[in-house]
Motif scaffolding. Sequence first.
Motif, PDB file in Angstrom:
ATOM      1  N   ASP A   4       0.829  -1.207   0.000  1.00 32.92           N
ATOM      2  CA  ASP A   4       0.000   0.000   0.000  1.00 32.92           C
ATOM      3  C   ASP A   4       0.859   1.252   0.000  1.00 32.92           C
ATOM      4  OD1 ASP A   4      -2.700  -1.285   2.077  1.00 32.92           O
ATOM      5  OD2 ASP A   4      -2.218  -1.482  -0.074  1.00 32.92           O
ATOM      6  N   LEU A   7       2.398   1.741  -3.364  1.00 31.39           N
ATOM      7  CA  LEU A   7       1.360   2.211  -4.306  1.00 31.39           C
ATOM      8  C   LEU A   7       1.044   3.682  -4.094  1.00 31.39           C
ATOM      9  CD1 LEU A   7      -0.419   1.203  -6.562  1.00 31.39           C
ATOM     10  CD2 LEU A   7      -2.174   0.630  -4.853  1.00 31.39           C
ATOM     11  N   MET A   8       1.026   4.066  -2.833  1.00 29.17           N
ATOM     12  CA  MET A   8       0.771   5.470  -2.496  1.00 29.17           C
ATOM     13  C   MET A   8       1.869   6.361  -3.078  1.00 29.17           C
ATOM     14  SD  MET A   8      -1.037   7.755  -0.945  1.00 29.17           S
ATOM     15  CE  MET A   8      -1.997   7.028   0.402  1.00 29.17           C
ATOM     16  N   ALA A  11       1.405   6.702  -6.751  1.00 33.79           N
ATOM     17  CA  ALA A  11       0.270   7.569  -7.058  1.00 33.79           C
ATOM     18  C   ALA A  11       0.640   9.034  -6.885  1.00 33.79           C
ATOM     19  CB  ALA A  11      -0.914   7.197  -6.164  1.00 33.79           C
ATOM     20  N   ALA A  14       2.705  10.101  -9.721  1.00 31.91           N
ATOM     21  CA  ALA A  14       1.865  10.262 -10.910  1.00 31.91           C
ATOM     22  C   ALA A  14       1.142  11.602 -10.891  1.00 31.91           C
ATOM     23  CB  ALA A  14       0.867   9.110 -11.005  1.00 31.91           C
ATOM     24  N   VAL A  15       0.627  11.946  -9.746  1.00 34.94           N
ATOM     25  CA  VAL A  15      -0.077  13.233  -9.628  1.00 34.94           C
ATOM     26  C   VAL A  15       0.875  14.391  -9.874  1.00 34.94           C
ATOM     27  CG1 VAL A  15      -1.244  14.770  -8.024  1.00 34.94           C
ATOM     28  CG2 VAL A  15      -1.862  12.353  -8.093  1.00 34.94           C
ATOM     29  N   SER A  18       1.700  14.668 -13.505  1.00 37.50           N
ATOM     30  CA  SER A  18       0.540  15.169 -14.257  1.00 37.50           C
ATOM     31  C   SER A  18       0.370  16.664 -14.062  1.00 37.50           C
ATOM     32  CB  SER A  18      -0.724  14.429 -13.811  1.00 37.50           C
ATOM     33  OG  SER A  18      -0.632  13.074 -14.161  1.00 37.50           O
ATOM     34  N   VAL A  19       0.552  17.124 -12.832  1.00 35.58           N
ATOM     35  CA  VAL A  19       0.433  18.556 -12.571  1.00 35.58           C
ATOM     36  C   VAL A  19       1.470  19.321 -13.388  1.00 35.58           C
ATOM     37  CG1 VAL A  19       0.792  20.336 -10.823  1.00 35.58           C
ATOM     38  CG2 VAL A  19      -0.590  18.322 -10.278  1.00 35.58           C
ATOM     39  N   GLY A  21       2.875  18.377 -16.165  1.00 34.44           N
ATOM     40  CA  GLY A  21       2.470  18.312 -17.578  1.00 34.44           C
ATOM     41  C   GLY A  21       1.350  19.277 -17.888  1.00 34.44           C
ATOM     42  N   LEU A  22       0.380  19.340 -17.026  1.00 33.86           N
ATOM     43  CA  LEU A  22      -0.757  20.230 -17.257  1.00 33.86           C
ATOM     44  C   LEU A  22      -0.313  21.693 -17.249  1.00 33.86           C
ATOM     45  CD1 LEU A  22      -3.770  20.604 -17.608  1.00 33.86           C
ATOM     46  CD2 LEU A  22      -4.005  20.578 -15.115  1.00 33.86           C
ATOM     47  N   SER A  25       1.440  22.532 -20.473  1.00 35.96           N
ATOM     48  CA  SER A  25       0.491  22.684 -21.590  1.00 35.96           C
ATOM     49  C   SER A  25      -0.244  24.012 -21.517  1.00 35.96           C
ATOM     50  CB  SER A  25      -0.516  21.533 -21.573  1.00 35.96           C
ATOM     51  OG  SER A  25       0.134  20.312 -21.838  1.00 35.96           O
ATOM     52  N   MET A  26      -0.653  24.383 -20.308  1.00 33.20           N
ATOM     53  CA  MET A  26      -1.384  25.643 -20.163  1.00 33.20           C
ATOM     54  C   MET A  26      -0.485  26.837 -20.475  1.00 33.20           C
ATOM     55  SD  MET A  26      -3.742  24.822 -16.815  1.00 33.20           S
ATOM     56  CE  MET A  26      -4.634  26.355 -16.915  1.00 33.20           C
ATOM     57  N   ALA A  28       2.052  26.803 -22.553  1.00 33.66           N
ATOM     58  CA  ALA A  28       2.226  26.802 -24.006  1.00 33.66           C
ATOM     59  C   ALA A  28       0.994  27.390 -24.687  1.00 33.66           C
ATOM     60  CB  ALA A  28       2.474  25.387 -24.508  1.00 33.66           C
ATOM     61  N   TYR A  29      -0.177  27.039 -24.186  1.00 31.42           N
ATOM     62  CA  TYR A  29      -1.413  27.571 -24.762  1.00 31.42           C
ATOM     63  C   TYR A  29      -1.484  29.087 -24.597  1.00 31.42           C
ATOM     64  CZ  TYR A  29      -6.198  29.178 -24.777  1.00 31.42           C
ATOM     65  OH  TYR A  29      -7.316  29.906 -24.997  1.00 31.42           O
ATOM     66  N   TYR A  32       0.686  30.688 -27.114  1.00 32.59           N
ATOM     67  CA  TYR A  32       0.097  30.529 -28.445  1.00 32.59           C
ATOM     68  C   TYR A  32      -1.035  31.516 -28.642  1.00 32.59           C
ATOM     69  CZ  TYR A  32      -1.178  27.855 -32.594  1.00 32.59           C
ATOM     70  OH  TYR A  32      -1.415  27.466 -33.863  1.00 32.59           O
TER      71      TYR A  32
ATOM     72  N   VAL B   7      -5.346   6.476  -2.733  1.00 28.98           N
ATOM     73  CA  VAL B   7      -4.581   6.150  -3.930  1.00 28.98           C
ATOM     74  C   VAL B   7      -5.464   6.224  -5.168  1.00 28.98           C
ATOM     75  CG1 VAL B   7      -3.437   4.268  -5.147  1.00 28.98           C
ATOM     76  CG2 VAL B   7      -2.846   4.759  -2.777  1.00 28.98           C
ATOM     77  N   LEU B  11      -4.922   8.740  -8.306  1.00 28.49           N
ATOM     78  CA  LEU B  11      -4.779   8.231  -9.671  1.00 28.49           C
ATOM     79  C   LEU B  11      -5.825   8.837 -10.600  1.00 28.49           C
ATOM     80  CD1 LEU B  11      -3.908   4.475  -9.044  1.00 28.49           C
ATOM     81  CD2 LEU B  11      -2.430   6.265  -9.920  1.00 28.49           C
ATOM     82  N   ALA B  14      -4.724  12.275 -11.381  1.00 34.03           N
ATOM     83  CA  ALA B  14      -3.619  12.235 -12.335  1.00 34.03           C
ATOM     84  C   ALA B  14      -4.118  11.951 -13.748  1.00 34.03           C
ATOM     85  CB  ALA B  14      -2.612  11.168 -11.914  1.00 34.03           C
ATOM     86  N   MET B  17      -5.928  15.107 -15.200  1.00 32.17           N
ATOM     87  CA  MET B  17      -4.994  16.154 -15.602  1.00 32.17           C
ATOM     88  C   MET B  17      -4.201  15.749 -16.847  1.00 32.17           C
ATOM     89  SD  MET B  17      -3.599  17.966 -12.129  1.00 32.17           S
ATOM     90  CE  MET B  17      -3.081  16.484 -11.318  1.00 32.17           C
ATOM     91  N   SER B  18      -3.880  14.499 -16.936  1.00 32.78           N
ATOM     92  CA  SER B  18      -3.170  14.029 -18.126  1.00 32.78           C
ATOM     93  C   SER B  18      -4.045  14.150 -19.363  1.00 32.78           C
ATOM     94  CB  SER B  18      -2.738  12.569 -17.928  1.00 32.78           C
ATOM     95  OG  SER B  18      -1.795  12.479 -16.893  1.00 32.78           O
ATOM     96  N   SER B  21      -4.271  17.772 -20.401  1.00 24.88           N
ATOM     97  CA  SER B  21      -3.014  18.164 -21.025  1.00 24.88           C
ATOM     98  C   SER B  21      -2.929  17.660 -22.457  1.00 24.88           C
ATOM     99  CB  SER B  21      -1.850  17.605 -20.199  1.00 24.88           C
ATOM    100  OG  SER B  21      -0.629  17.943 -20.814  1.00 24.88           O
ATOM    101  N   ASN B  25      -2.734  19.957 -25.995  1.00 24.54           N
ATOM    102  CA  ASN B  25      -1.652  19.786 -26.972  1.00 24.54           C
ATOM    103  C   ASN B  25      -2.174  19.356 -28.330  1.00 24.54           C
ATOM    104  OD1 ASN B  25       1.127  20.180 -25.764  1.00 24.54           O
ATOM    105  ND2 ASN B  25       0.093  19.007 -24.169  1.00 24.54           N
ATOM    106  N   MET B  28      -3.768  22.386 -30.048  1.00 23.51           N
ATOM    107  CA  MET B  28      -2.821  23.368 -30.592  1.00 23.51           C
ATOM    108  C   MET B  28      -2.115  22.853 -31.841  1.00 23.51           C
ATOM    109  SD  MET B  28      -1.111  25.424 -27.440  1.00 23.51           S
ATOM    110  CE  MET B  28       0.073  24.202 -27.163  1.00 23.51           C
TER     111      MET B  28
END
Lengths: 232, 71
Positions: A4, A7-8, A11, A14-15, A18-19, A21-22, A25-26, A28-29, A32, B7, B11, B14, B17-18, B21, B25, B28
């Motif tokens: 556990d 896994l935590m 996770a 991953a978050v 992702s943050v 990446g987001l 992207s924002m 870049a937008y 643009y 968890v 997930l 995540a 948000m992916s 994103s 992209n 654009m």
Amino acid sequence: MSNDKNLMIVAVIAVVVSVIGLLTSMFAYSNYNDWLVGGAGVSYSPNQTTGIVNVTIVQNLVINFSSDQIIWGIGSVDANKQNATLDSATSVIAINGNWNRSDTTVDAIPPGFGDGVTTPSGFVLKNIGNTNANLYLRTNNNATQFLPGTNPVYQYNVTSGATGCAAANQTGPTYGTYVDVNTTIPGTKVCNQFVFSPASSLRIDIKLVVPYDVPTSNTPRTSNMIATAELS
Amino acid sequence: MDKQKVVVVLLVIAIVMSVVSVVINVAMNSGMSGFSLPRNTITNYFYKADTSQSNQAGSIGITILPNRSGQ
């Protein structure tokens, strides 16, 4: 329990990824969007910048008489003649009359008061805008109104320059031929695509047949040739 | 059990948000939703002016006098 926890951790990673990446992207937008709307501009590297060029071209419909007068001056119909003919296309001197456009003398003895041209010349109309145009011609009075007498004639004759109105676009009167003037608004359509160009031109000649019995006066008789252009 | 729920929530966040994103992209790069202009576009607007007619006038003048024979 250990699974556990692992896994935590995964996770959470991953978050976080992702943050990131987001947000990327924002960002870049946002850049643009600035390019599109001409915003403040964004530097993409220390030696790079962006400028916006924006030009607005307005359609401009303009025609102009570069030669706008045909002034015959003073004169009279010769004695014992039914009429005199004044043709701007063929001569500056009247037939059976003593008008002479080239004579600009200012006195009461004909000829005189002419516009001074020494070669036959008519109106010259140009399309000096930035769009082709449909062209109409009319006058503000007809032969009888302009020259009240026995069988007056008031006609016009259109010819095109090398650039002006192509043969396929010529309408109304046959080019190069005299026809009676038209006083009805907007006039006679003489061209479907009067080309805009510095070299573009139409020549309009005028023929008058002045009857012997037109009332005489020291006051000039005048008529207007009115050209109307509309978007084609 | 609570940790598992946490968890799962993380997930899901995540993934959402992916996906957002990716959508940005893709939009654009493919010209979707108003992103169709290339970066170096010079925008030209061409429209018709309100003036739809142009009028010009030329004048013809003649003075008709009596002739010497007394017309």
